[in-house]
Design a protein around this motif. Structure first.
Motif, mmCIF file in Angstrom:
data_model
loop_
_atom_site.group_PDB
_atom_site.id
_atom_site.type_symbol
_atom_site.label_atom_id
_atom_site.label_comp_id
_atom_site.label_asym_id
_atom_site.label_seq_id
_atom_site.Cartn_x
_atom_site.Cartn_y
_atom_site.Cartn_z
ATOM 1 N N MET A 1 0.939 -1.336 -0.145
ATOM 2 C CA MET A 1 -0.059 -0.179 -0.092
ATOM 3 C C MET A 1 0.892 1.369 -0.097
ATOM 4 O O MET A 1 1.954 1.290 0.848
ATOM 5 N N ALA A 2 0.552 2.064 -0.740
ATOM 6 C CA ALA A 2 1.140 3.468 -1.023
ATOM 7 C C ALA A 2 1.056 4.242 0.051
ATOM 8 O O ALA A 2 0.216 4.461 0.848
ATOM 9 N N SER A 3 2.186 4.981 0.576
ATOM 10 C CA SER A 3 2.323 5.945 1.759
ATOM 11 C C SER A 3 1.861 7.128 1.274
ATOM 12 O O SER A 3 1.721 7.597 0.209
ATOM 13 N N GLU A 4 1.332 8.092 2.344
ATOM 14 C CA GLU A 4 0.827 9.400 1.957
ATOM 15 C C GLU A 4 1.835 10.388 1.357
ATOM 16 O O GLU A 4 1.262 10.899 0.643
ATOM 17 N N ARG A 5 3.069 10.214 1.755
ATOM 18 C CA ARG A 5 4.118 10.854 1.336
ATOM 19 C C ARG A 5 4.368 10.468 -0.196
ATOM 20 O O ARG A 5 5.188 11.299 -0.811
ATOM 21 N N GLU A 6 3.995 9.281 -0.811
ATOM 22 C CA GLU A 6 4.288 8.987 -1.956
ATOM 23 C C GLU A 6 2.933 9.899 -2.960
ATOM 24 O O GLU A 6 3.373 10.039 -4.195
ATOM 25 N N ASN A 7 2.118 10.335 -2.381
ATOM 26 C CA ASN A 7 0.896 10.729 -3.083
ATOM 27 C C ASN A 7 1.000 12.475 -3.081
ATOM 28 O O ASN A 7 1.035 12.973 -2.082
ATOM 29 N N PHE A 8 1.266 12.941 -4.204
ATOM 30 C CA PHE A 8 1.380 14.510 -4.636
ATOM 31 C C PHE A 8 0.228 15.145 -3.971
ATOM 32 O O PHE A 8 0.385 15.998 -3.351
ATOM 33 N N ASN A 9 -0.948 14.590 -4.169
ATOM 34 C CA ASN A 9 -2.149 15.429 -3.856
ATOM 35 C C ASN A 9 -2.321 15.415 -2.120
ATOM 36 O O ASN A 9 -3.039 16.331 -1.589
ATOM 37 N N LEU A 10 -1.390 14.701 -1.532
ATOM 38 C CA LEU A 10 -1.559 14.524 -0.359
ATOM 39 C C LEU A 10 -0.468 15.200 0.547
ATOM 40 O O LEU A 10 -0.444 15.683 1.872
ATOM 41 N N SER A 11 0.640 15.209 -0.232
ATOM 42 C CA SER A 11 1.820 15.676 0.743
ATOM 43 C C SER A 11 2.586 16.816 -0.429
ATOM 44 O O SER A 11 3.897 17.294 0.280
ATOM 45 N N GLY A 12 2.408 16.892 -1.758
ATOM 46 C CA GLY A 12 3.093 17.681 -2.351
ATOM 47 C C GLY A 12 3.073 19.060 -2.108
ATOM 48 O O GLY A 12 1.813 19.557 -1.391
ATOM 49 N N PRO A 13 3.828 20.054 -2.818
ATOM 50 C CA PRO A 13 3.566 21.530 -2.461
ATOM 51 C C PRO A 13 2.447 22.129 -3.327
ATOM 52 O O PRO A 13 2.696 22.952 -4.578
ATOM 53 N N LEU A 14 1.327 21.846 -2.925
ATOM 54 C CA LEU A 14 0.147 22.213 -3.789
ATOM 55 C C LEU A 14 0.084 23.638 -4.016
ATOM 56 O O LEU A 14 -0.600 24.151 -4.608
ATOM 57 N N HIS A 15 0.631 24.271 -2.794
ATOM 58 C CA HIS A 15 0.455 25.844 -2.866
ATOM 59 C C HIS A 15 1.211 26.442 -4.035
ATOM 60 O O HIS A 15 0.923 27.636 -4.181
ATOM 61 N N LEU A 16 2.111 25.925 -4.537
ATOM 62 C CA LEU A 16 2.920 26.378 -5.851
ATOM 63 C C LEU A 16 2.161 26.352 -7.056
ATOM 64 O O LEU A 16 2.683 25.798 -8.050
ATOM 65 N N THR A 17 0.881 26.891 -7.063
ATOM 66 C CA THR A 17 -0.126 27.004 -8.242
ATOM 67 C C THR A 17 0.834 27.712 -9.388
ATOM 68 O O THR A 17 0.532 27.512 -10.595
ATOM 69 N N THR A 18 1.486 28.720 -9.009
ATOM 70 C CA THR A 18 2.433 29.744 -9.902
ATOM 71 C C THR A 18 3.660 29.594 -9.430
ATOM 72 O O THR A 18 4.030 29.983 -8.192
ATOM 73 N N VAL A 19 4.841 29.273 -10.262
ATOM 74 C CA VAL A 19 6.266 29.282 -9.764
ATOM 75 C C VAL A 19 6.934 30.426 -10.035
ATOM 76 O O VAL A 19 6.821 30.907 -11.416
#
Length: 344
Positions: A1-19
């Motif tokens: 089973m995948a860990s939460e940290r493998e899932n971008f939508n759960l642990s990625g930098p979603l705040h960077l909508t504009t770089v």
């Protein structure tokens, strides 16, 4: 089973909508995410996750990158790196991409899973023995870097890596710098192979050990190497000093925290008028000098670099796993201290 940290939508930098590619925090977050993408690529391979089940693509697609090539170890067929190409989609309000990389070559660190741990640990051992440059994995990585530079005829290429992967990126960057090609490098938790002096609490004891080590190393260098040989190493070190990689370290991570003391000590020695001694010590290691004394060739230790931008994550870590993790480097709320150390 995948860990939460493998899932971008759960642990990625979603705040960077504009770089904002001129923003060093954004650069760091993207580089760390692309390294994470390599980790998840290998985990997808191990878990046979394909198509819609694959978890790796969001780690680069979110930032408008695509994979040009996966770098595969010839010993166990594991994925240890990837070459990404930036493919921006023009849209209203998009920030300038003039500062963005055109390509990013990223390397992962050790994965402690049955499918890859054996070969990864062999590479870790080679690193401890200062033999990473002799491994087939590094040869594959180095050739990929050379080919990409030759194919693009440009320097707008980033290197990025974490732990073992940062050691590979550092070695590749040093090799290119010796050829006069200076690639931007983001090195997360880079290994510093030495006694853990930085963990000593007493500052006077710690400083005394570092000064004694510098005196011994510089003295051995004078005794073992002739003037011509010392001048040759000095010239190489000065030439390398133009390359300024970005190092990201955590004080609670004993694998990389020695860089903090390494650069502070160099400044301290210069301040007390012992800069010449420290310059000589910085270019050599005791092990390498003994090898030279026995008539054997020895590569300079990987961690001895002239210049760097050192960034320290000052937020307390609950444990070593967190302090050494790649995930700490893309968060929006970090307390970071950065300083440029330039060799002179």
């Amino acid at each position: 089973m995948a860990s939460e940290r493998e899932n971008f939508n759960l642990s990625g930098p979603l705040h960077l909508t504009t770089v904002d590619w001129k923003n060093t925090h954004h650069q760091r977050s993207v580089a760390a995410s692309l390294v994470q993408g390599v980790y998840i690529l290998e985990r997808d391979r191990q878990e046979k996750r394909q198509g819609s089940q694959a978890l790796a693509p969001p780690w680069w697609e979110f930032f408008q990158f695509q994979i040009v090539r996966q770098l595969v170890d010839d010993a166990d067929s594991c994925i240890f790196g990837a070459i990404y190409k930036f493919t921006p989609q023009a849209s209203p309000g998009t920030l300038s991409t003039n500062e963005s990389p055109h390509y990013v070559i990223a390397f992962r660190g050790t994965i402690r899973k049955p499918h890859s741990v054996s070969q990864d640990l062999k590479l870790d051992l080679q690193l401890l023995q200062n033999g990473l440059h002799r491994t087939s994995r590094f040869e594959i990585a180095m050739q990929a870097v050379r080919n990409m530079v030759a194919a693009t005829q440009e320097n707008n290429i980033w290197l990025a890596g974490h732990s073992l992967g940062s050691a590979m990126a550092m070695l590749a960057g040093k090799n290119m710098a010796k050829m006069g090609i200076f690639l931007e490098a983001f090195l997360f938790n880079p290994p510093y192979v030495s006694a853990p002096i930085e963990r000593i609490k007493d500052k006077k004891v710690k400083q005394g050990i570092r000064i004694a080590s510098s005196l011994i190393t510089a003295g051995l260098a004078v005794a073992v190497k002739g003037t011509h040989q010392r001048n040759r190493f000095e010239d190489q070190f000065v030439a390398l000093s133009t390359w300024v990689p970005s190092l990201f370290v955590n004080p609670a991570d004993h694998i990389c925290s020695e860089y903090i003391g390494y650069f502070k000590h160099r400044k301290k020695m210069k301040d007390i008028g012992a800069g010449g001694i420290e310059r000589l010590a910085t270019q050599n290691s005791i092990h390498g000098l003994f090898m030279t004394a026995m008539g054997k060739e020895s590569e300079p230790p990987l961690h001895l670099i002239p210049s760097a931008v050192l960034t320290i994550n000052s937020i307390p870590s609950p444990d070593f796993k967190h302090a050494h993790g790649i995930h700490q480097w893309w968060g929006p709320e970090l307390y970071l201290k950065s300083k440029l150390y330039k060799y002179s």
